[in-house]
Enzyme design. Structure first.
Site, PDB file in Angstrom:
ATOM      1  CG  ASP A  65      -2.071   0.969   1.087  1.00 48.24           C
ATOM      2  OD1 ASP A  65      -3.224   0.518   0.966  1.00 48.24           O
ATOM      3  OD2 ASP A  65      -1.823   2.198   1.084  1.00 48.24           O
ATOM      4  N   GLY A 126     -16.131   2.322   3.367  1.00 50.22           N
ATOM      5  CA  GLY A 126     -14.946   3.162   3.233  1.00 50.22           C
ATOM      6  C   GLY A 126     -14.087   2.827   2.030  1.00 50.22           C
ATOM      7  CD  GLN A 127     -14.646  -0.778  -3.010  1.00 48.14           C
ATOM      8  OE1 GLN A 127     -15.799  -1.103  -2.693  1.00 48.14           O
ATOM      9  NE2 GLN A 127     -13.981  -1.320  -4.019  1.00 48.14           N
ATOM     10  CG  HIS A 133      -8.620  -3.046  -2.454  1.00 48.51           C
ATOM     11  ND1 HIS A 133      -9.521  -2.340  -3.225  1.00 48.51           N
ATOM     12  CD2 HIS A 133      -8.514  -2.369  -1.290  1.00 48.51           C
ATOM     13  CE1 HIS A 133      -9.939  -1.285  -2.560  1.00 48.51           C
ATOM     14  NE2 HIS A 133      -9.357  -1.272  -1.369  1.00 48.51           N
TER      15      HIS A 133
END
Ligand code: 5GP
Ligand code: ZN
Length: 147
Positions: A65, A126-127, A133
């Site tokens: 990330d 909260g995507q 993913h």
């Protein structure tokens, strides 16, 4: 309305107007082109945007990330464009995703101490990136309940 068809070419799988090959799988060629160009994670799968690759299998890739929320924070995504868990229908693909998450956790040294796997889904979930993913987070104790 497919420009490839208007130009007298057959819109074969992976056929793009610029002649480049798209390696993403999708049942509708025109949609493949749109997705690979518009979706950030499709562009990472295609190599157009660099990422720190950690592991991969036939169905999925794993990379670090950009804004890690834990000492170890890896994203596991399907190679194919799937917008979110809510749109997922392929059991083999989902299985491969989870197995890769567990493999990443092992290679990151998290299996003994533990880790968290999260799939933020939709607005309330909260995507922010609309390509399915899994977050694999570890290296510190996680809080519960999540925020
Ligand atoms: P979401 O908020 O959708 O659950 O997770 C999206 C994740 O993608 C976030 O944790 C964010 O930091 C990460 N991210 C956004 N853009 C990029 C990028 O260009 N490269 C990488 N490696 N991660 C990204
Ligand atoms: Zn995508």
């Amino acid at each position: 309305n497919d420009p490839a068809l208007r130009n007298g070419r057959r819109g074969g799988l992976g056929d793009r107007p610029d002649g480049a090959r798209c390696h993403l799988h999708c049942s509708f060629p025109a949609a493949r082109v749109l997705m690979s160009d518009a979706c950030l994670f499709c562009r990472i799968v295609g190599g157009a945007i660099p990422a720190a690759l950690v592991a991969s299998n036939d169905h999925a890739i794993a990379f670090r990330d950009l804004h890690p929320q834990a000492p170890s924070h890896v994203l596991v995504i399907p190679r194919r464009h799937v917008a979110s868990l809510a749109e997922a229908i392929d059991a083999a693909e989902l299985g491969a995703l989870l197995l890769l998450a567990a493999e990443v956790a092992r290679s990151e040294g998290l299996s003994e101490t533990g880790y968290r796997v999260v799939a933020n889904t939709g607005d309330d979930g909260g995507q922010t990136v609309h390509h399915l993913h899994l977050h694999v987070l570890g290296g510190r104790a996680m809080h519960w309940p999540p925020g």
